[in-house]
Design an enzyme around this catalytic site. Structure first.
Site, short mmCIF file in Angstrom:
data_model
loop_
_atom_site.label_atom_id
_atom_site.label_comp_id
_atom_site.label_asym_id
_atom_site.label_seq_id
_atom_site.Cartn_x
_atom_site.Cartn_y
_atom_site.Cartn_z
N HIS A 183 10.79 -31.31 20.31
CA HIS A 183 10.18 -31.11 21.63
C HIS A 183 9.00 -31.52 21.42
O HIS A 183 8.19 -31.14 22.79
CB HIS A 183 10.57 -29.89 22.30
CG HIS A 183 11.81 -29.54 22.18
ND1 HIS A 183 12.93 -29.67 23.03
CD2 HIS A 183 12.55 -28.81 21.23
CE1 HIS A 183 14.11 -29.02 22.77
NE2 HIS A 183 13.99 -28.64 21.48
N SER A 304 -13.54 -49.62 24.38
CA SER A 304 -13.49 -49.87 25.98
C SER A 304 -14.79 -50.61 26.48
O SER A 304 -15.77 -50.39 26.01
CB SER A 304 -13.38 -48.36 26.34
OG SER A 304 -13.64 -48.66 27.81
N LYS A 310 -14.49 -44.75 22.99
CA LYS A 310 -12.96 -44.82 23.17
C LYS A 310 -12.80 -45.84 21.91
O LYS A 310 -13.51 -46.72 21.44
CB LYS A 310 -12.43 -45.58 24.05
CG LYS A 310 -12.72 -44.54 25.38
CD LYS A 310 -11.42 -44.02 25.93
CE LYS A 310 -9.93 -44.50 25.85
NZ LYS A 310 -9.44 -44.91 26.99
N GLU A 317 0.36 -49.94 20.72
CA GLU A 317 0.91 -49.59 22.16
C GLU A 317 1.61 -51.09 22.51
O GLU A 317 2.53 -50.99 23.08
CB GLU A 317 -0.39 -49.89 23.04
CG GLU A 317 -1.06 -48.32 23.23
CD GLU A 317 -2.52 -48.54 24.00
OE1 GLU A 317 -2.25 -48.18 25.12
OE2 GLU A 317 -3.44 -48.99 23.40
#
Ligand code: ARG
Length: 485
Positions: A183, A304, A310, A317
């Site tokens: 979980h 970024s 970042k 992704e």
């Protein structure tokens, strides 16, 4: 609506795409023979042509034709001289295509007719004899099968390279402790090596599926002809052998209309992409600042344009993102095939693009993931520290109560819950909780309990087959190397 005359009563007089008149100025396709006086409407030519994508099959098409031609000569259907002329012409065409000197024509619809038409230009009328005892229906089924067979072999090599990278990293981190999750909540400590080995198993199953499809699909549709077989005395076993197939397909209707191999290819790709996506997702979570389990280098991340701090895990992704596209290709072909009556239907021309695209994307995500596996740097200290948080050794305490005090597991579970609460109240971890505090819950607990409460002790104790104990992980790595590499 483009090309539609909307005034009431007016008919569609123009093609929807270009507004050109429905009549065609083009000549009829010479391959069709005399029945066709005019060529197709412009939109018909566009919707009908597959050359833009099936030219990818040129090598398979020529390979299949060479085998067919050799067989026709062997069976006395062509003379040796005719076969020699055709063979030479086909080889020349292959060179022309590979050197970029071949002109593909949309008016010739597909790769099969582009090649046959060029063959006629090169060697004259005898070119027309190549299509004896054959149809584009068995021809395309053959070409596509050869393509998928080759693709499976390439994918297997890439899956193996991915496994090799995972194994190397698993070996490196066989004793490095990290939190194991259920979980996405800290559950029990595991080792990073053990975690990575789970993926070696998944990609091993992908490879088993690839290999089993390779075997199942390895039969030749050539000689099924249009749908019913042929009256010529062909030798289907010979062409099957020449093309590396185990045997010819048993039923000619099935031979021209089966696309199971493409559907299976896409389902294996889809499952494999899901595996890659799960791993990608873990890399995304692990590399996030709150987790900070791993760092991905400049090689697989981007910055970024607005937030200078970042480092975005773009490659991971996109591995995750492309999974949707690959699974979409499977859905596309399943829907195309659904409800098609036997035998060949033109709908089946839609089989190639999803397979070509899924193959290209699958190859890309395999390469990207292999790169990331080699590249990532785990923050071993932090993973270890977090493994101890969240009372991850509570099960070890409960197991100790069962083993040492012979308590039923359910009672031990409840006692442990109370001890965990005590530790939480005292803001300490289980190995740091005083014996007296534990005894206030269960008086029979002795100081021997401290032998099972650290994450190292926990991990080392899980020696069951397939468990996370470093001894087992090292054995598993050895076994996987022998099995897969
Ligand atoms: N371009 C077609 C395809 O990809 C080849 C077979 C066409 N056969 C036919 N009878 N029209 O499926």
């Amino acid at each position: 609506m483009a090309g539609t005359i909307t005034k009431r009563g007016a008919k569609h007089k123009t093609t929807p795409k270009t507004g050109a008149p429905h009549t065609s100025k083009k000549e009829a396709n010479p391959m069709w023979g005399g029945q066709f006086a005019s060529g197709p409407a412009e939109i018909m030519a566009t919707i009908n042509a597959s050359i833009a994508f099936d030219k990818k099959l040129y090598a398979q098409d020529i390979g299949g034709s060479l085998a067919h031609c050799a067989m026709l000569a062997h069976c006395g259907i062509l003379t040796r001289k005719e076969a020699a002329a055709i063979t030479q012409g086909l080889k020349k065409i292959k060179q022309e295509i590979e050197s970029g000197h071949f002109t593909f024509k949309e008016s010739l619809e597909d790769i099969h007719m582009n090649i046959e038409s060029r063959l006629a230009e090169l060697i004259g009328d005898v070119a027309g004899k190549l299509h004896t005892a054959r149809s584009r229906n068995d021809q395309v089924a053959l070409d596509f099968r050869l393509f998928v067979r080759d693709a499976l072999e390439k994918i297997d090599v890439q899956l193996q390279a991915l496994q090799a990278s995972l194994l190397a990293r698993a070996e490196q981190y066989a004793v490095s402790i990290m939190p194991g999750f259920t979980h996405l909540q800290t559950a029990q400590p595991v080792t990073l090596g053990h975690h990575l080995m789970a993926y070696v198993e998944m990609f091993g199953r992908d490879r088993a599926r690839v290999q089993s499809l390779r075997e199942r699909m390895n039969e030749s549709p050539l000689g099924s002809a249009a749908l019913a077989g042929t009256s010529f005395p062909i030798d289907r076993v010979m062409t099957a052998k020449l093309l590396g197939f185990a045997h010819p397909m048993a039923n000619s209707l099935d031979g021209v209309s089966d696309r199971d191999f493409a559907l299976e290819f896409l389902s294996i790709a889809s499952i494999s992409a899901v595996h890659l996506s799960r791993l990608a997702e873990e890399f995304i979570i692990w590399s996030s600042a709150p987790f900070n389990f791993i760092t991905l280098s400049d090689l697989y991340t981007s910055g970024s344009s607005i937030m200078p701090q970042k480092r975005n895990p773009d490659a991971a992704e996109l591995v995750r993102g492309k999974t949707g596209r690959i699974n979409g290709s499977l859905m596309a072909l399943l829907m195309t095939m659904k409800g098609l009556p036997l035998a060949y239907n033109k709908d089946m021309q839609e089989d190639k693009e999803p397979v070509f695209d899924a193959f290209a994307q699958w190859q890309m995500v395999l390469s990207a993931m292999t790169g990331m596996i080699q590249d990532f740097t785990p923050n071993v200290k932090r993973m270890h520290a977090l493994a101890a948080e969240g009372y991850s050794t509570a099960t070890d305490l409960a197991d100790w109560l069962v083993r040492t005090l012979k308590m039923p597991f359910r009672n031990a579970h409840h006692a442990t819950a109370k001890i965990v609460k005590k530790a939480a109240d005292k803001k300490c971890l289980l190995p740091d909780l005083a014996l007296a505090d534990m005894q206030s819950v269960e008086p029979r607990i002795t100081k021997a309990v401290y032998g099972v409460l650290t994450v190292e002790q926990s991990v080392a104790s899980r020696t069951s087959f397939g468990g996370t104990a470093p001894v087992r992980v090292k054995e598993a790595i050895k076994a996987a190397k022998a099995k897969y590499l």
